[in-house]
Design a protein around this motif. Sequence first.
Motif, short mmCIF file in Angstrom:
data_model
loop_
_atom_site.label_atom_id
_atom_site.label_comp_id
_atom_site.label_asym_id
_atom_site.label_seq_id
_atom_site.Cartn_x
_atom_site.Cartn_y
_atom_site.Cartn_z
N LEU A 262 0.65 -1.26 -0.14
CA LEU A 262 0.08 0.15 -0.09
C LEU A 262 0.81 1.25 0.01
CD1 LEU A 262 -2.68 -1.12 2.73
CD2 LEU A 262 -3.04 -1.20 0.22
N ASP A 263 0.36 2.32 -0.74
CA ASP A 263 1.06 3.71 -0.45
C ASP A 263 0.71 4.56 0.47
OD1 ASP A 263 -1.21 4.56 -1.40
OD2 ASP A 263 -0.91 5.14 -3.31
N ASP A 264 1.14 5.58 0.52
CA ASP A 264 0.87 6.64 1.88
C ASP A 264 -0.79 6.90 1.84
OD1 ASP A 264 3.64 6.65 2.16
OD2 ASP A 264 4.03 8.47 1.16
N MET A 265 -1.31 6.77 0.76
CA MET A 265 -2.76 6.96 0.93
C MET A 265 -3.56 5.91 0.83
SD MET A 265 -2.84 10.18 0.35
CE MET A 265 -4.59 10.74 -0.08
N PRO B 190 -3.62 0.50 -3.06
CA PRO B 190 -2.47 -0.64 -3.60
C PRO B 190 -1.61 -0.19 -4.54
CG PRO B 190 -4.73 -1.22 -4.36
CD PRO B 190 -4.86 0.20 -3.45
N THR B 191 -0.36 -0.89 -4.41
CA THR B 191 0.94 -0.51 -5.36
C THR B 191 0.94 -1.86 -5.90
OG1 THR B 191 2.35 -1.00 -3.69
CG2 THR B 191 1.72 1.34 -4.09
N PHE B 192 1.31 -1.72 -7.22
CA PHE B 192 1.70 -2.99 -8.01
C PHE B 192 3.01 -3.10 -8.56
CE2 PHE B 192 -2.88 -2.10 -7.86
CZ PHE B 192 -3.23 -3.38 -7.68
N THR B 193 3.51 -4.19 -9.07
CA THR B 193 4.82 -4.45 -9.65
C THR B 193 4.32 -5.09 -11.11
OG1 THR B 193 5.96 -4.31 -7.94
CG2 THR B 193 6.99 -5.33 -9.66
N ALA B 194 4.91 -4.84 -12.08
CA ALA B 194 4.64 -5.31 -13.60
C ALA B 194 5.75 -6.66 -13.24
CB ALA B 194 4.98 -4.57 -14.62
#
Length: 116
Positions: A19-22, A25-29
């Motif tokens: 998760l980011d600061d907000m 969700p964050t993702f990686t390709a």
Amino acid sequence: MKRIQGVEIQLTRREPTGLDDMNEPTFTALEPETIANAIVTDGTQANATETERPQGTDTAITVYLPRSWPWQSLKGARLTIDGTDYWVHGDPHPVRTNLTPTSHWPVGVQASTRKA
């Protein structure tokens, strides 16, 4: 007798990494994978001036993935076909049937050039 023959496409899936600061969700390709024998068709059969594609700015396609491809989540994935990137809409799943022949295309994927 001619058989249906698909084309080779590139699939780049994403996996969640946190998760980011907000708290989003964050993702990686992941590494792109090549899928052979995919069927690519016009996605909507709609006139380019209809509201689904105002002024023809969004190219919609439907791709049918072969049964030989081991299904995995396609949410947020990118398809590259003939050098053009398309983003998958939703998270399509295979049709669960016992139909034969075994080489049919059970996963219909709707995608477009507009990032979903």
